[in-house]
Design an enzyme around this catalytic site. Structure first.
Site, short mmCIF file in Angstrom:
data_model
loop_
_atom_site.label_atom_id
_atom_site.label_comp_id
_atom_site.label_asym_id
_atom_site.label_seq_id
_atom_site.Cartn_x
_atom_site.Cartn_y
_atom_site.Cartn_z
N CYS A 118 0.86 -1.19 0.00
CA CYS A 118 0.00 0.00 0.00
C CYS A 118 0.90 1.24 0.00
CB CYS A 118 -0.97 0.00 1.18
SG CYS A 118 -0.24 0.28 2.81
N ARG A 160 -3.22 -0.39 5.41
CA ARG A 160 -3.82 -1.49 4.64
C ARG A 160 -2.91 -2.69 4.46
NH1 ARG A 160 -5.39 1.83 -0.49
NH2 ARG A 160 -3.44 2.79 0.13
N ASP A 196 -8.15 3.84 1.61
CA ASP A 196 -7.10 4.07 2.60
C ASP A 196 -7.70 4.71 3.85
OD1 ASP A 196 -4.85 4.75 4.05
OD2 ASP A 196 -3.76 5.51 2.30
#
Length: 149
Positions: free
Chosen positions: A8, A14, A123
């Site tokens: 990520c 994440r 996100d």
């Protein structure tokens, strides 16, 4: 052994969430010895930092074990080290391709693609919604493990 790198933007929300969710799914399936599962960032912004407190809180809430870790950035040699380079969103794919293009072995994949989804995993650094991120990651990791057999 199947080697997986979740990726990520900053490697604090994440991708580490996906790393520890996948490790737990693999543990529950009694297949820990079949996998190497890690995570990394496309950016340098959070290098050395541990997971975001929201990620730790959500993992605790869901009973997913985790350990302290330090964010790291993807490296050129990761392409040869891992079998799957798993992105959370299109922006991650863009930056991954800048490092690993042209991806001749087609290792770069989006996590939700295993669940038949085309959407990004949002996100939570920006949305604040760690619940939705967890749900999407669990959906993707569950489908990914099923895909892997």
């Amino acid at each position: 052994m199947t080697r997986i790198l979740f990726v990520c933007h900053g490697n604090i929300c994440r991708s580490p969430m996906a790393e520890f969710v996948m490790k737990e799914l693999v543990r529950r399936a009694e297949r820990q010895d079949d996998f190497l599962i890690e995570s990394a960032a496309t950016s340098r912004e959070e290098l050395g930092n541990d997971m975001h407190y929201g990620t730790r809180t959500k993992l605790r809430e869901m009973g997913i074990p985790f350990s302290r870790r330090a964010a790291r950035q993807i490296r050129q040699d990761d392409y040869d080290r891992y079998d799957y380079l798993v992105a959370m969103d299109d922006e991650n794919v863009y930056y991954m391709n800048r490092v690993w293009a042209p991806d001749p072995k087609h290792k770069i994949v989006r996590l939700l693609s295993f669940a038949g989804q085309t959407r990004d995993i949002a996100d939570p650094w920006y949305t604040g919604n760690f619940d939705q991120t967890y749900d999407d990651i669990l959906e993707g990791c569950t489908a990914f493990l099923k895909f892997l057999g």
